[in-house]
Design a protein around this motif. Sequence first.
Motif, PDB file in Angstrom:
ATOM      1  N   ALA A 135       1.501  22.057  38.330  1.00 24.41           N
ATOM      2  CA  ALA A 135       1.564  23.500  38.572  1.00 24.41           C
ATOM      3  C   ALA A 135       2.163  23.807  39.939  1.00 24.41           C
ATOM      4  CB  ALA A 135       0.171  24.101  38.454  1.00 24.41           C
ATOM      5  N   ILE A 136       1.779  23.031  40.942  1.00 29.10           N
ATOM      6  CA  ILE A 136       2.334  23.228  42.289  1.00 29.10           C
ATOM      7  C   ILE A 136       3.828  22.947  42.295  1.00 29.10           C
ATOM      8  CG2 ILE A 136       2.319  22.360  44.662  1.00 29.10           C
ATOM      9  CD1 ILE A 136      -0.689  21.801  44.283  1.00 29.10           C
ATOM     10  N   ALA A 137       4.228  21.884  41.602  1.00 23.57           N
ATOM     11  CA  ALA A 137       5.645  21.537  41.535  1.00 23.57           C
ATOM     12  C   ALA A 137       6.446  22.600  40.797  1.00 23.57           C
ATOM     13  CB  ALA A 137       5.816  20.174  40.854  1.00 23.57           C
ATOM     14  N   VAL A 138       5.918  23.065  39.671  1.00 27.73           N
ATOM     15  CA  VAL A 138       6.593  24.121  38.907  1.00 27.73           C
ATOM     16  C   VAL A 138       6.724  25.387  39.749  1.00 27.73           C
ATOM     17  CG1 VAL A 138       6.354  25.713  36.964  1.00 27.73           C
ATOM     18  CG2 VAL A 138       5.939  23.294  36.616  1.00 27.73           C
ATOM     19  N   GLY A 139       5.645  25.768  40.408  1.00 31.08           N
ATOM     20  CA  GLY A 139       5.679  26.958  41.242  1.00 31.08           C
ATOM     21  C   GLY A 139       6.687  26.850  42.372  1.00 31.08           C
ATOM     22  N   SER A 140       6.807  25.652  42.925  1.00 30.24           N
ATOM     23  CA  SER A 140       7.765  25.435  44.018  1.00 30.24           C
ATOM     24  C   SER A 140       9.202  25.598  43.532  1.00 30.24           C
ATOM     25  CB  SER A 140       7.569  24.040  44.622  1.00 30.24           C
ATOM     26  OG  SER A 140       6.285  23.931  45.207  1.00 30.24           O
ATOM     27  N   LEU A 141       9.503  25.022  42.372  1.00 31.41           N
ATOM     28  CA  LEU A 141      10.863  25.142  41.837  1.00 31.41           C
ATOM     29  C   LEU A 141      11.173  26.569  41.412  1.00 31.41           C
ATOM     30  CD1 LEU A 141      11.166  21.849  39.746  1.00 31.41           C
ATOM     31  CD2 LEU A 141      12.311  22.403  41.899  1.00 31.41           C
ATOM     32  N   ALA A 142      10.198  27.240  40.789  1.00 33.83           N
ATOM     33  CA  ALA A 142      10.405  28.628  40.396  1.00 33.83           C
ATOM     34  C   ALA A 142      10.638  29.501  41.634  1.00 33.83           C
ATOM     35  CB  ALA A 142       9.208  29.135  39.607  1.00 33.83           C
ATOM     36  N   SER A 143       9.888  29.228  42.694  1.00 36.27           N
ATOM     37  CA  SER A 143      10.069  29.966  43.944  1.00 36.27           C
ATOM     38  C   SER A 143      11.437  29.680  44.553  1.00 36.27           C
ATOM     39  CB  SER A 143       8.974  29.609  44.944  1.00 36.27           C
ATOM     40  OG  SER A 143       7.700  29.998  44.471  1.00 36.27           O
ATOM     41  N   ALA A 144      11.914  28.442  44.408  1.00 34.21           N
ATOM     42  CA  ALA A 144      13.227  28.076  44.943  1.00 34.21           C
ATOM     43  C   ALA A 144      14.334  28.886  44.275  1.00 34.21           C
ATOM     44  CB  ALA A 144      13.478  26.584  44.748  1.00 34.21           C
ATOM     45  N   ILE A 145      14.157  29.206  42.980  1.00 40.90           N
ATOM     46  CA  ILE A 145      15.141  30.056  42.290  1.00 40.90           C
ATOM     47  C   ILE A 145      15.222  31.409  42.982  1.00 40.90           C
ATOM     48  CG2 ILE A 145      15.738  31.207  40.131  1.00 40.90           C
ATOM     49  CD1 ILE A 145      14.219  28.997  38.644  1.00 40.90           C
ATOM     50  N   LEU A 146      14.059  32.004  43.264  1.00 45.63           N
ATOM     51  CA  LEU A 146      14.032  33.314  43.916  1.00 45.63           C
ATOM     52  C   LEU A 146      14.553  33.227  45.342  1.00 45.63           C
ATOM     53  CD1 LEU A 146      13.318  36.283  43.739  1.00 45.63           C
ATOM     54  CD2 LEU A 146      10.975  35.711  44.420  1.00 45.63           C
ATOM     55  N   VAL A 147      14.241  32.145  46.033  1.00 44.33           N
ATOM     56  CA  VAL A 147      14.732  31.967  47.402  1.00 44.33           C
ATOM     57  C   VAL A 147      16.260  31.919  47.415  1.00 44.33           C
ATOM     58  CG1 VAL A 147      14.862  30.356  49.345  1.00 44.33           C
ATOM     59  CG2 VAL A 147      12.659  30.853  48.286  1.00 44.33           C
ATOM     60  N   ALA A 148      16.848  31.182  46.459  1.00 45.42           N
ATOM     61  CA  ALA A 148      18.311  31.119  46.374  1.00 45.42           C
ATOM     62  C   ALA A 148      18.895  32.499  46.091  1.00 45.42           C
ATOM     63  CB  ALA A 148      18.731  30.133  45.284  1.00 45.42           C
ATOM     64  N   ASN A 149      18.236  33.239  45.205  1.00 44.58           N
ATOM     65  CA  ASN A 149      18.680  34.591  44.872  1.00 44.58           C
ATOM     66  C   ASN A 149      18.611  35.507  46.092  1.00 44.58           C
ATOM     67  OD1 ASN A 149      19.121  36.793  42.616  1.00 44.58           O
ATOM     68  ND2 ASN A 149      17.431  37.544  43.864  1.00 44.58           N
TER      69      ASN A 149
ATOM     70  N   PRO B 204      19.067  35.729  31.206  1.00 41.30           N
ATOM     71  CA  PRO B 204      18.641  34.515  30.493  1.00 41.30           C
ATOM     72  C   PRO B 204      18.641  33.257  31.354  1.00 41.30           C
ATOM     73  CG  PRO B 204      20.807  35.276  29.729  1.00 41.30           C
ATOM     74  CD  PRO B 204      20.226  36.377  30.549  1.00 41.30           C
ATOM     75  N   ARG B 205      19.424  33.263  32.435  1.00 44.97           N
ATOM     76  CA  ARG B 205      19.446  32.075  33.295  1.00 44.97           C
ATOM     77  C   ARG B 205      18.120  31.855  34.019  1.00 44.97           C
ATOM     78  NH1 ARG B 205      25.419  31.777  36.257  1.00 44.97           N
ATOM     79  NH2 ARG B 205      26.633  31.434  34.349  1.00 44.97           N
ATOM     80  N   THR B 206      17.261  32.870  34.025  1.00 48.94           N
ATOM     81  CA  THR B 206      15.953  32.704  34.668  1.00 48.94           C
ATOM     82  C   THR B 206      14.904  32.161  33.698  1.00 48.94           C
ATOM     83  OG1 THR B 206      15.234  34.973  34.150  1.00 48.94           O
ATOM     84  CG2 THR B 206      16.461  34.655  36.200  1.00 48.94           C
ATOM     85  N   LEU B 207      15.246  32.026  32.417  1.00 49.79           N
ATOM     86  CA  LEU B 207      14.261  31.582  31.420  1.00 49.79           C
ATOM     87  C   LEU B 207      13.709  30.173  31.671  1.00 49.79           C
ATOM     88  CD1 LEU B 207      15.557  33.111  28.075  1.00 49.79           C
ATOM     89  CD2 LEU B 207      13.597  33.809  29.467  1.00 49.79           C
ATOM     90  N   PRO B 208      14.460  29.258  32.314  1.00 47.53           N
ATOM     91  CA  PRO B 208      13.832  27.973  32.640  1.00 47.53           C
ATOM     92  C   PRO B 208      12.520  28.119  33.396  1.00 47.53           C
ATOM     93  CG  PRO B 208      16.176  27.785  32.954  1.00 47.53           C
ATOM     94  CD  PRO B 208      15.903  29.242  32.640  1.00 47.53           C
ATOM     95  N   ALA B 209      12.393  29.183  34.199  1.00 48.39           N
ATOM     96  CA  ALA B 209      11.154  29.419  34.937  1.00 48.39           C
ATOM     97  C   ALA B 209      10.011  29.772  34.003  1.00 48.39           C
ATOM     98  CB  ALA B 209      11.357  30.541  35.959  1.00 48.39           C
ATOM     99  N   ALA B 210      10.337  30.217  32.776  1.00 47.75           N
ATOM    100  CA  ALA B 210       9.312  30.515  31.779  1.00 47.75           C
ATOM    101  C   ALA B 210       9.024  29.302  30.901  1.00 47.75           C
ATOM    102  CB  ALA B 210       9.764  31.690  30.909  1.00 47.75           C
ATOM    103  N   LEU B 211      10.030  28.484  30.654  1.00 46.97           N
ATOM    104  CA  LEU B 211       9.872  27.326  29.783  1.00 46.97           C
ATOM    105  C   LEU B 211       9.153  26.172  30.482  1.00 46.97           C
ATOM    106  CD1 LEU B 211      13.465  27.249  28.215  1.00 46.97           C
ATOM    107  CD2 LEU B 211      11.401  28.202  27.198  1.00 46.97           C
ATOM    108  N   ALA B 212       9.539  25.906  31.734  1.00 47.53           N
ATOM    109  CA  ALA B 212       9.032  24.738  32.452  1.00 47.53           C
ATOM    110  C   ALA B 212       7.516  24.670  32.557  1.00 47.53           C
ATOM    111  CB  ALA B 212       9.665  24.662  33.842  1.00 47.53           C
ATOM    112  N   PRO B 213       6.816  25.766  32.933  1.00 49.15           N
ATOM    113  CA  PRO B 213       5.361  25.656  33.070  1.00 49.15           C
ATOM    114  C   PRO B 213       4.648  25.337  31.758  1.00 49.15           C
ATOM    115  CG  PRO B 213       6.065  27.936  33.286  1.00 49.15           C
ATOM    116  CD  PRO B 213       7.295  27.101  33.340  1.00 49.15           C
ATOM    117  N   VAL B 214       5.178  25.834  30.649  1.00 47.14           N
ATOM    118  CA  VAL B 214       4.565  25.546  29.350  1.00 47.14           C
ATOM    119  C   VAL B 214       4.773  24.082  28.971  1.00 47.14           C
ATOM    120  CG1 VAL B 214       4.541  26.148  26.900  1.00 47.14           C
ATOM    121  CG2 VAL B 214       4.869  27.940  28.617  1.00 47.14           C
TER     122      VAL B 214
END
Length: 296
Positions: free
Chosen positions: A182-196, A13-23
């Motif tokens: 969209a570019i900003a959202v994608g960058s932050l979502a990618s940063a989550i995966l990079v940290a992981n 569930p901690r990854t759900l912000p990546a689903a909420l933010a783009p919408v």
Amino acid sequence: MATIKQWVAGARPRTLPAALAPVIVGTAAAAANRDLEEGTKGANLGLALLALIVSCCLQIGVNYANDYSDGIRGTDEERVGPVRLVGQRLANPDNVKIAAFSFFGLGAFAGFALVALSQAWILLPIGALAILAAWRYTGGDNPYGYRGLGEVYVFVFFGLVATLGTQFTQIGGITAVGVLGAIAVGSLASAILVANNLRDIPTDSVTGKTTLAVRLGDARTRQLYLGLFAVTVVCTLLMAIWRPWAPIGLIGLVIAWPGIQAVRGGATGKELIPALALTGFAELMWAVWLFAPLAR
């Protein structure tokens, strides 16, 4: 037999912000369009809700799919972090696979309804590709997540497609504000995966999971993480050309500061778990703080 609590944890569930933010950002960009061009369409909260269901279902589906695929390959047995249903032998692999495809199915059903109601039929094949890409991330014979392309998938589908798709279904087009968002959202979502993946470099290197972090190495992966935040800052500032108060959204990024400091300071293993959580929360808070300046 996994408990309900473990199944919920396995959905990550901690990854759900990546689903909420783009919408949120896509809907805000749609609302901004009505103000920028008199007589044009604006935000549609009903369509936004459907987009949110699609995004959340795909996020949960890909989390279960990754759990299944990594688990049967044996790459999840020595990891640090959230529950691994298959890797820790808490659930039958087939049941985890069924859970993944159940959420993909729910997402597809909601996506079809969204496309039909908005008449944005061009998004139908894109949605199908998103589901296929979600499975192929770590599934199949040659998963691209094992070839260092995971961040590309996240940027494209949880950044560009999710944000611009949300806007397109509501106004029938995309705008400069939407593209920057969209570019900003994608960058932050990618940063989550990079940290992981930064956290998992030691175990991924041993098990043969060649993520982008493994390819880049520790130092350059940390630089990439910081660079993705920089991209978000630049995009948010550029939105001020059309929406002068858009930089208010940067307030939401402050939450990520302890995580940024951990990455900059060389934190490893469990020490990076807070950075992962804070990055996701910062993405959501950035989107929330950005909504009013764009949609007012």
